[in-house]
Design a protein around this motif. Structure first.
Motif, mmCIF file in Angstrom:
data_model
loop_
_atom_site.group_PDB
_atom_site.id
_atom_site.type_symbol
_atom_site.label_atom_id
_atom_site.label_comp_id
_atom_site.label_asym_id
_atom_site.label_seq_id
_atom_site.Cartn_x
_atom_site.Cartn_y
_atom_site.Cartn_z
ATOM 1 N N SER A 40 3.332 18.535 -7.670
ATOM 2 C CA SER A 40 4.061 17.545 -7.357
ATOM 3 C C SER A 40 3.391 16.244 -6.882
ATOM 4 C CB SER A 40 4.705 17.864 -5.858
ATOM 5 O OG SER A 40 4.126 17.989 -4.970
ATOM 6 N N PHE A 41 4.004 15.124 -7.070
ATOM 7 C CA PHE A 41 3.134 13.899 -6.881
ATOM 8 C C PHE A 41 4.108 12.855 -5.949
ATOM 9 C CE2 PHE A 41 0.566 10.223 -8.615
ATOM 10 C CZ PHE A 41 -0.112 9.864 -7.505
ATOM 11 N N SER A 42 3.922 12.604 -4.621
ATOM 12 C CA SER A 42 4.904 11.905 -3.923
ATOM 13 C C SER A 42 4.325 10.484 -3.196
ATOM 14 C CB SER A 42 5.532 12.659 -2.912
ATOM 15 O OG SER A 42 4.687 13.319 -1.854
ATOM 16 N N LEU A 43 4.844 9.474 -3.361
ATOM 17 C CA LEU A 43 4.200 8.286 -2.737
ATOM 18 C C LEU A 43 5.297 7.637 -1.847
ATOM 19 C CD1 LEU A 43 2.286 6.919 -5.919
ATOM 20 C CD2 LEU A 43 1.222 7.783 -3.846
ATOM 21 N N LYS A 44 5.089 6.825 -0.834
ATOM 22 C CA LYS A 44 6.043 6.202 -0.127
ATOM 23 C C LYS A 44 5.272 4.799 0.346
ATOM 24 C CE LYS A 44 4.895 8.772 4.025
ATOM 25 N NZ LYS A 44 5.649 9.667 5.246
ATOM 26 N N THR A 78 -0.304 17.326 -5.254
ATOM 27 C CA THR A 78 -0.464 18.729 -5.242
ATOM 28 C C THR A 78 -1.053 19.370 -6.414
ATOM 29 O OG1 THR A 78 1.472 18.891 -3.390
ATOM 30 C CG2 THR A 78 0.343 20.946 -4.360
ATOM 31 N N LEU A 79 -2.260 20.027 -6.448
ATOM 32 C CA LEU A 79 -2.845 20.533 -7.696
ATOM 33 C C LEU A 79 -2.993 21.951 -7.565
ATOM 34 C CD1 LEU A 79 -5.408 17.813 -8.244
ATOM 35 C CD2 LEU A 79 -3.295 17.771 -9.358
ATOM 36 N N ASN A 80 -2.354 22.722 -8.153
ATOM 37 C CA ASN A 80 -2.494 24.402 -8.021
ATOM 38 C C ASN A 80 -2.306 24.800 -6.379
ATOM 39 O OD1 ASN A 80 -2.875 24.480 -10.773
ATOM 40 N ND2 ASN A 80 -4.931 25.151 -10.604
ATOM 41 N N SER A 81 -1.480 24.076 -5.778
ATOM 42 C CA SER A 81 -1.141 24.490 -4.456
ATOM 43 C C SER A 81 -1.965 23.679 -3.656
ATOM 44 C CB SER A 81 -0.968 25.936 -4.127
ATOM 45 O OG SER A 81 0.261 26.340 -5.166
ATOM 46 N N GLY A 82 -3.070 23.183 -3.866
ATOM 47 C CA GLY A 82 -4.008 22.167 -2.842
ATOM 48 C C GLY A 82 -3.434 20.928 -2.936
ATOM 49 N N VAL A 83 -3.350 20.393 -1.652
ATOM 50 C CA VAL A 83 -2.978 19.074 -1.176
ATOM 51 C C VAL A 83 -4.060 18.044 -1.187
ATOM 52 C CG1 VAL A 83 -1.550 17.757 0.163
ATOM 53 C CG2 VAL A 83 -0.974 20.136 -0.107
ATOM 54 N N VAL A 84 -3.965 17.140 -2.068
ATOM 55 C CA VAL A 84 -4.897 15.976 -2.054
ATOM 56 C C VAL A 84 -4.050 14.639 -1.498
ATOM 57 C CG1 VAL A 84 -6.300 14.560 -3.440
ATOM 58 C CG2 VAL A 84 -5.919 16.879 -4.205
ATOM 59 N N GLY A 85 -4.707 14.030 -0.401
ATOM 60 C CA GLY A 85 -3.885 12.946 0.078
ATOM 61 C C GLY A 85 -4.441 11.668 -0.770
ATOM 62 N N THR A 131 0.998 -1.239 0.004
ATOM 63 C CA THR A 131 0.144 -0.038 -0.045
ATOM 64 C C THR A 131 0.768 1.239 -0.178
ATOM 65 O OG1 THR A 131 -1.833 -1.009 1.322
ATOM 66 C CG2 THR A 131 -1.677 1.236 1.444
ATOM 67 N N PHE A 132 0.524 2.310 -1.136
ATOM 68 C CA PHE A 132 1.357 3.235 -1.017
ATOM 69 C C PHE A 132 0.579 4.484 -0.638
ATOM 70 C CE2 PHE A 132 3.236 0.758 -4.583
ATOM 71 C CZ PHE A 132 4.506 0.523 -3.917
ATOM 72 N N THR A 133 1.324 5.466 0.045
ATOM 73 C CA THR A 133 0.416 6.593 0.616
ATOM 74 C C THR A 133 1.219 8.103 0.200
ATOM 75 O OG1 THR A 133 1.506 6.553 2.709
ATOM 76 C CG2 THR A 133 -0.765 5.462 2.595
ATOM 77 N N GLY A 134 0.609 9.094 0.168
ATOM 78 C CA GLY A 134 1.199 10.332 -0.469
ATOM 79 C C GLY A 134 0.358 11.421 -0.838
ATOM 80 N N GLU A 135 0.943 12.285 -1.535
ATOM 81 C CA GLU A 135 0.082 13.715 -1.730
ATOM 82 C C GLU A 135 0.352 14.092 -3.165
ATOM 83 O OE1 GLU A 135 1.753 16.478 1.132
ATOM 84 O OE2 GLU A 135 0.541 15.867 2.775
ATOM 85 N N VAL A 141 -8.769 8.627 -2.730
ATOM 86 C CA VAL A 141 -8.257 9.931 -2.259
ATOM 87 C C VAL A 141 -8.794 9.857 -0.704
ATOM 88 C CG1 VAL A 141 -9.019 12.521 -1.732
ATOM 89 C CG2 VAL A 141 -8.969 11.341 -4.158
ATOM 90 N N THR A 142 -7.719 10.073 0.206
ATOM 91 C CA THR A 142 -8.022 10.091 1.645
ATOM 92 C C THR A 142 -8.181 11.484 2.219
ATOM 93 O OG1 THR A 142 -5.514 10.240 2.193
ATOM 94 C CG2 THR A 142 -6.365 7.975 1.730
ATOM 95 N N SER A 143 -7.787 12.366 1.655
ATOM 96 C CA SER A 143 -7.980 13.644 2.096
ATOM 97 C C SER A 143 -7.977 14.792 0.971
ATOM 98 C CB SER A 143 -7.158 14.228 3.207
ATOM 99 O OG SER A 143 -5.893 14.190 2.997
ATOM 100 N N GLY A 144 -8.339 15.922 1.156
ATOM 101 C CA GLY A 144 -8.398 16.981 0.331
ATOM 102 C C GLY A 144 -9.069 16.810 -0.964
#
Length: 264
Positions: A260-264, A105-112, A99-103, A226-229
């Protein structure tokens, strides 16, 4: 008198022989006629079977695999399993069971976000690889739909017209909804229509409960959620479409960029 009696008996014997021969010829004639009918029936049956096989096999200019399948009485095989992924597509094994989780970012808005490598290992491996490489940084979300039961934001395009690299293709489809329903918050993979190996770089975020009819290849791979945002996406949708969009489907009124799009 004795001579006449012998002549009469001889005559009757000859008559009986002639009748016996005539009856034998009649029986032989009937037998030949019956055999001819059976042979004709067998020939007609063979002809019908041959015609049916030809119609079954040749009606759509089949491949060798389809011809063999028809001979064996099987359904025509799908072409999808024969397809292969592009050389630079990561192995599904790199994400299987993870399972990968991350963020995002769209136009400075963060989507989990959360990706499910158990349900869709190949898709999760692809998105993880692309995000790790920085591929999505600066990419756009070029498509927005705003119909009552069809609301999504499609992202990952490197050009304003939404074109994708045709040299990066992968499959198969994974975790596709049997009922064609994609709940709000779903993250799924965009692809070429009618192609189970038509997945590329792009994905879409469903911001309200959406129904997407399956095409001949099936549905769309649900890779995560989507977990948040989610409100970041709903606000983009609320702003509407650029002028000239038709059927509630087009570019967002304000350009949307993946910072940006980051996953870990």
């Amino acid at each position: 008198m004795a001579t006449r009696s012998r002549d009469d008996r001889e005559a009757r014997r000859r008559i009986r022989q002639m009748e016996a021969k005539r009856e034998l010829r009649q029986q032989q004639g009937k037998r030949r006629k019956r055999d001819n009918v059976l042979a004709a029936g067998a020939g007609a049956t063979a002809l019908v079977l041959a015609v049916v096989l030809q119609l079954t096999v040749f009606s759509s200019n089949p491949t060798e695999a389809e011809f063999a399948a028809a001979q064996a009485g099987l359904s025509s095989p799908s072409a999808s399993p024969a397809a292969s992924n592009s050389a630079d597509v990561p192995s599904a094994d790199t994400a299987a069971g993870k399972t990968f989780t991350g963020e995002l970012t769209l136009n400075s808005g963060v989507v989990g976000v959360q990706l499910d490598g158990s349900a869709a290992p190949q898709a999760a491996a692809v998105l993880k690889s692309l995000s790790d490489s920085g591929y999505y940084n600066g990419a756009s979300c070029h498509r927005l739909t705003t119909a009552e039961t069809f609301g999504l934001l499609q992202c990952g395009a490197k050009s304003a017209d939404g074109a994708d690299d045709p040299g990066y293709r992968w499959g198969p489809l994974e975790n596709t909804p049997a009922d064609n329903k994609y709940p709000a918050g779903t993250i799924a993979v965009a692809r070429t229509g009618n192609d189970a190996y038509g997945n590329g770089h792009q994905f879409f975020i469903v911001y309200k409960d959406t129904t997407i009819p399956a095409d001949s290849a099936g549905g769309y791979t649900v890779v995560g959620k989507v977990t948040s945002g989610l409100d970041v996406v709903t606000k983009i949708a609320a702003a509407g479409l650029k002028a000239g969009a038709a059927n509630n489907d087009g570019a967002p009124v304000a350009p949307v960029t993946i910072d940006s799009f980051s996953l870990k």
